[in-house]
Design a protein around this motif. Structure first.
Motif, PDB file in Angstrom:
ATOM      1  N   ALA A 121       0.831  -1.212   0.000  1.00 22.80           N
ATOM      2  CA  ALA A 121       0.000   0.000   0.000  1.00 22.80           C
ATOM      3  C   ALA A 121       0.863   1.259   0.000  1.00 22.80           C
ATOM      4  O   ALA A 121       0.514   2.258  -0.635  1.00 22.80           O
ATOM      5  N   ARG A 122       2.000   1.211   0.694  1.00 24.82           N
ATOM      6  CA  ARG A 122       2.909   2.368   0.689  1.00 24.82           C
ATOM      7  C   ARG A 122       3.490   2.589  -0.712  1.00 24.82           C
ATOM      8  O   ARG A 122       3.632   3.728  -1.162  1.00 24.82           O
ATOM      9  N   VAL A 123       3.823   1.499  -1.393  1.00 22.93           N
ATOM     10  CA  VAL A 123       4.311   1.610  -2.770  1.00 22.93           C
ATOM     11  C   VAL A 123       3.249   2.251  -3.653  1.00 22.93           C
ATOM     12  O   VAL A 123       3.521   3.160  -4.449  1.00 22.93           O
ATOM     13  N   ILE A 124       2.020   1.787  -3.509  1.00 21.41           N
ATOM     14  CA  ILE A 124       0.920   2.281  -4.342  1.00 21.41           C
ATOM     15  C   ILE A 124       0.678   3.769  -4.091  1.00 21.41           C
ATOM     16  O   ILE A 124       0.389   4.534  -5.017  1.00 21.41           O
ATOM     17  N   LEU A 125       0.803   4.194  -2.833  1.00 20.63           N
ATOM     18  CA  LEU A 125       0.642   5.612  -2.514  1.00 20.63           C
ATOM     19  C   LEU A 125       1.706   6.454  -3.219  1.00 20.63           C
ATOM     20  O   LEU A 125       1.407   7.532  -3.755  1.00 20.63           O
ATOM     21  N   LEU A 126       2.953   5.967  -3.244  1.00 17.73           N
ATOM     22  CA  LEU A 126       4.010   6.684  -3.948  1.00 17.73           C
ATOM     23  C   LEU A 126       3.682   6.809  -5.433  1.00 17.73           C
ATOM     24  O   LEU A 126       3.883   7.861  -6.045  1.00 17.73           O
ATOM     25  N   PHE A 127       3.191   5.727  -6.026  1.00 20.46           N
ATOM     26  CA  PHE A 127       2.796   5.764  -7.427  1.00 20.46           C
ATOM     27  C   PHE A 127       1.689   6.790  -7.648  1.00 20.46           C
ATOM     28  O   PHE A 127       1.689   7.527  -8.639  1.00 20.46           O
ATOM     29  N   HIS A 128       0.725   6.792  -6.746  1.00 20.81           N
ATOM     30  CA  HIS A 128      -0.411   7.710  -6.879  1.00 20.81           C
ATOM     31  C   HIS A 128       0.065   9.160  -6.863  1.00 20.81           C
ATOM     32  O   HIS A 128      -0.354   9.974  -7.695  1.00 20.81           O
ATOM     33  N   LEU A 129       0.944   9.484  -5.944  1.00 20.78           N
ATOM     34  CA  LEU A 129       1.405  10.864  -5.803  1.00 20.78           C
ATOM     35  C   LEU A 129       2.243  11.302  -6.998  1.00 20.78           C
ATOM     36  O   LEU A 129       2.034  12.387  -7.563  1.00 20.78           O
ATOM     37  N   GLY A 169       1.605   0.248  -9.813  1.00 19.57           N
ATOM     38  CA  GLY A 169       2.294  -0.059  -8.569  1.00 19.57           C
ATOM     39  C   GLY A 169       1.735  -1.293  -7.894  1.00 19.57           C
ATOM     40  O   GLY A 169       2.488  -2.131  -7.372  1.00 19.57           O
ATOM     41  N   SER A 170       0.402  -1.424  -7.896  1.00 21.95           N
ATOM     42  CA  SER A 170      -0.233  -2.607  -7.321  1.00 21.95           C
ATOM     43  C   SER A 170       0.228  -3.866  -8.033  1.00 21.95           C
ATOM     44  O   SER A 170       0.568  -4.872  -7.400  1.00 21.95           O
ATOM     45  N   TYR A 171       0.252  -3.809  -9.362  1.00 23.43           N
ATOM     46  CA  TYR A 171       0.691  -4.980 -10.128  1.00 23.43           C
ATOM     47  C   TYR A 171       2.125  -5.351  -9.781  1.00 23.43           C
ATOM     48  O   TYR A 171       2.437  -6.525  -9.513  1.00 23.43           O
ATOM     49  N   MET A 172       3.017  -4.363  -9.765  1.00 22.56           N
ATOM     50  CA  MET A 172       4.428  -4.663  -9.514  1.00 22.56           C
ATOM     51  C   MET A 172       4.637  -5.266  -8.124  1.00 22.56           C
ATOM     52  O   MET A 172       5.365  -6.250  -7.966  1.00 22.56           O
ATOM     53  N   ALA A 173       4.010  -4.673  -7.133  1.00 23.19           N
ATOM     54  CA  ALA A 173       4.175  -5.175  -5.772  1.00 23.19           C
ATOM     55  C   ALA A 173       3.594  -6.580  -5.624  1.00 23.19           C
ATOM     56  O   ALA A 173       4.202  -7.459  -5.005  1.00 23.19           O
ATOM     57  N   ARG A 174       2.415  -6.809  -6.212  1.00 23.94           N
ATOM     58  CA  ARG A 174       1.766  -8.111  -6.083  1.00 23.94           C
ATOM     59  C   ARG A 174       2.483  -9.192  -6.898  1.00 23.94           C
ATOM     60  O   ARG A 174       2.604 -10.330  -6.449  1.00 23.94           O
ATOM     61  N   SER A 291       8.960   3.162 -12.021  1.00 24.57           N
ATOM     62  CA  SER A 291       8.047   2.374 -11.204  1.00 24.57           C
ATOM     63  C   SER A 291       8.796   1.287 -10.442  1.00 24.57           C
ATOM     64  O   SER A 291       8.585   1.074  -9.239  1.00 24.57           O
ATOM     65  N   PHE A 292       9.680   0.594 -11.140  1.00 28.49           N
ATOM     66  CA  PHE A 292      10.394  -0.506 -10.502  1.00 28.49           C
ATOM     67  C   PHE A 292      11.297  -0.003  -9.384  1.00 28.49           C
ATOM     68  O   PHE A 292      11.352  -0.591  -8.296  1.00 28.49           O
ATOM     69  N   VAL A 293      12.009   1.083  -9.639  1.00 26.14           N
ATOM     70  CA  VAL A 293      12.885   1.631  -8.596  1.00 26.14           C
ATOM     71  C   VAL A 293      12.050   2.112  -7.414  1.00 26.14           C
ATOM     72  O   VAL A 293      12.461   1.971  -6.251  1.00 26.14           O
ATOM     73  N   THR A 294      10.869   2.648  -7.686  1.00 23.82           N
ATOM     74  CA  THR A 294       9.972   3.052  -6.601  1.00 23.82           C
ATOM     75  C   THR A 294       9.603   1.860  -5.733  1.00 23.82           C
ATOM     76  O   THR A 294       9.573   1.947  -4.497  1.00 23.82           O
ATOM     77  N   VAL A 295       9.333   0.727  -6.362  1.00 27.47           N
ATOM     78  CA  VAL A 295       9.014  -0.486  -5.611  1.00 27.47           C
ATOM     79  C   VAL A 295      10.184  -0.896  -4.722  1.00 27.47           C
ATOM     80  O   VAL A 295      10.007  -1.285  -3.562  1.00 27.47           O
ATOM     81  N   THR A 296      11.398  -0.798  -5.255  1.00 26.25           N
ATOM     82  CA  THR A 296      12.559  -1.239  -4.478  1.00 26.25           C
ATOM     83  C   THR A 296      12.859  -0.319  -3.302  1.00 26.25           C
ATOM     84  O   THR A 296      13.624  -0.701  -2.406  1.00 26.25           O
ATOM     85  N   LEU A 297      12.275   0.870  -3.279  1.00 27.10           N
ATOM     86  CA  LEU A 297      12.429   1.718  -2.089  1.00 27.10           C
ATOM     87  C   LEU A 297      11.826   1.040  -0.870  1.00 27.10           C
ATOM     88  O   LEU A 297      12.294   1.236   0.258  1.00 27.10           O
ATOM     89  N   VAL A 298      10.793   0.237  -1.091  1.00 28.86           N
ATOM     90  CA  VAL A 298      10.112  -0.456   0.010  1.00 28.86           C
ATOM     91  C   VAL A 298      10.543  -1.917   0.084  1.00 28.86           C
ATOM     92  O   VAL A 298      10.664  -2.478   1.173  1.00 28.86           O
ATOM     93  N   LEU A 299      10.788  -2.533  -1.063  1.00 30.73           N
ATOM     94  CA  LEU A 299      11.102  -3.965  -1.109  1.00 30.73           C
ATOM     95  C   LEU A 299      12.558  -4.173  -1.516  1.00 30.73           C
ATOM     96  O   LEU A 299      12.851  -4.881  -2.490  1.00 30.73           O
ATOM     97  N   ARG A 300      13.468  -3.584  -0.767  1.00 31.01           N
ATOM     98  CA  ARG A 300      14.889  -3.683  -1.109  1.00 31.01           C
ATOM     99  C   ARG A 300      15.383  -5.126  -1.066  1.00 31.01           C
ATOM    100  O   ARG A 300      16.345  -5.486  -1.750  1.00 31.01           O
ATOM    101  N   GLN A 301      14.749  -5.979  -0.261  1.00 30.00           N
ATOM    102  CA  GLN A 301      15.247  -7.330  -0.057  1.00 30.00           C
ATOM    103  C   GLN A 301      15.127  -8.223  -1.286  1.00 30.00           C
ATOM    104  O   GLN A 301      15.688  -9.319  -1.314  1.00 30.00           O
TER     105      GLN A 301
END
Length: 322
Positions: A121-129, A169-174, A291-301
């Motif tokens: 959800a945090r990733v999706i919020l970043l995408f939204h903004l 963002g939802s797609y990438m995270a899921r 988008s992908f780099v935005t996801v890795t801000l939260v999912l670095r692992q």
């Protein structure tokens, strides 16, 4: 998609600079019933593979998982098409406002029923903004327009539009969670941030300064040419990250055409039944790296600096199963 060749490297040749136990790509999902989801997926996979040849069973499961990952985007596109078919101009509620209410309700349902984790959800919020900021600028610059009326608007931009970026963002995270994806060898994180920022800024600055997108295209290949997206079905497979970005940009270009054909938005100079320019596919290709780099801000692992092999991943999978 390609399998890692057997015997490509001996154990002693393997780069040891990644954790012995590869981190869970979405550890927070343990709070969101992953065991039940994984068990359901395995039962479905077992039934599919029992009735189909192995390669076809893997393909079917790949398609089903991809469809489940892009559920939010699929629902948004479905709402756009359905609303275009049934909406009447004399209805009290504007179509854009109905799409905004639908998007908010859908997002709430995803969180309520734990279809998305809080990290996602945090990733999706970043995408939204970031998406909404781009929409406001581009509409003001005349790149595209939203021709219909609506109450929920920010400077001529309907508020549902931000959810179209959130759908990516939802797609990438899921999809990362559902396929247990790993990205290796991954470039230095700071370098990916600089590239993503340069791409994002160029979407704005090319209106005033020289467009450097050709250099940015080249940079994505140079930086990510060696990066493999590892993903799991019954076995581990991999795909080059730039190729995955290209396939995703094609899917988003198709979605763009649905948006314009339904009159939901229109590009400058575009006729009603005219297809979206193929150049937009290139724009989405670049934006996917943001988008992908935005996801890795939260999912670095999920990123690893050194290459992985199928054996590395299988060992980790066996440890978790045990």
């Amino acid at each position: 998609m390609q399998g890692d060749p057997k015997g490509a490297r001996s154990d002693k040749d393997r780069a040891p600079a990644f954790p012995a136990t590869i981190p869970d790509p979405a550890p927070e999902s343990r709070l969101n019933r992953p065991n039940a989801t994984r068990a359901l997926e395995r039962r479905l996979g077992d039934r599919v593979r029992a009735r189909l040849p192995h390669w076809l069973g893997e393909l079917v499961m790949f398609v089903l998982k991809q469809g489940w990952a892009c559920l939010f985007g699929g629902l948004m596109l479905g709402a756009i098409i359905l609303s275009k078919l049934i909406w009447q101009p004399d209805w009290a509620l504007a179509r854009y406002d109905a799409l905004f209410i639908f998007a908010v309700a859908t997002q709430a349902i995803f969180l309520l029923f734990r279809l998305e984790t809080l990290a996602e959800a945090r990733v999706i919020l970043l995408f939204h903004l970031t998406g909404t900021a781009m929409e406001i600028f581009k509409v003001d610059a005349g790149s595209w327009a939203y021709p219909e009326a609506g109450m929920f608007k920010i400077l001529q931009v309907p508020m549902f539009s931000g959810f179209m970026y959130a759908a990516v963002g939802s797609y990438m995270a899921r999809v990362i969670r559902l396929f247990e994806m790993r990205f290796a060898p991954y470039p230095p994180f700071a370098a990916t941030l600089v590239l993503a920022l340069a791409i994002y800024v160029n979407f704005f600055s090319h209106h005033f300064l020289p467009d450097i997108r050709l250099a940015l295209f080249a940079a994505t290949i140079v930086m990510f040419a060696r990066t493999r997206i590892w993903f799991r079905l019954a076995h581990w497979y991999w795909m080059p990250l730039p190729l995955a970005a290209f396939f995703s940009s094609v899917a988003l270009w198709i979605a763009e055409n649905i948006g314009t054909l339904t009159g939901t938005w229109a590009y400058a100079g575009q006729a009603v039944w005219e297809r979206v320019s193929f150049a937009k596919m290139g724009s989405w290709y670049l934006l996917l790296y943001v988008s992908f780099v935005t996801v890795t801000l939260v999912l670095r692992q999920v990123t690893h600096r050194h290459p992985l092999t199928r054996a590395d991943l299988a060992e980790t999978s066996d440890e978790r199963a045990g």
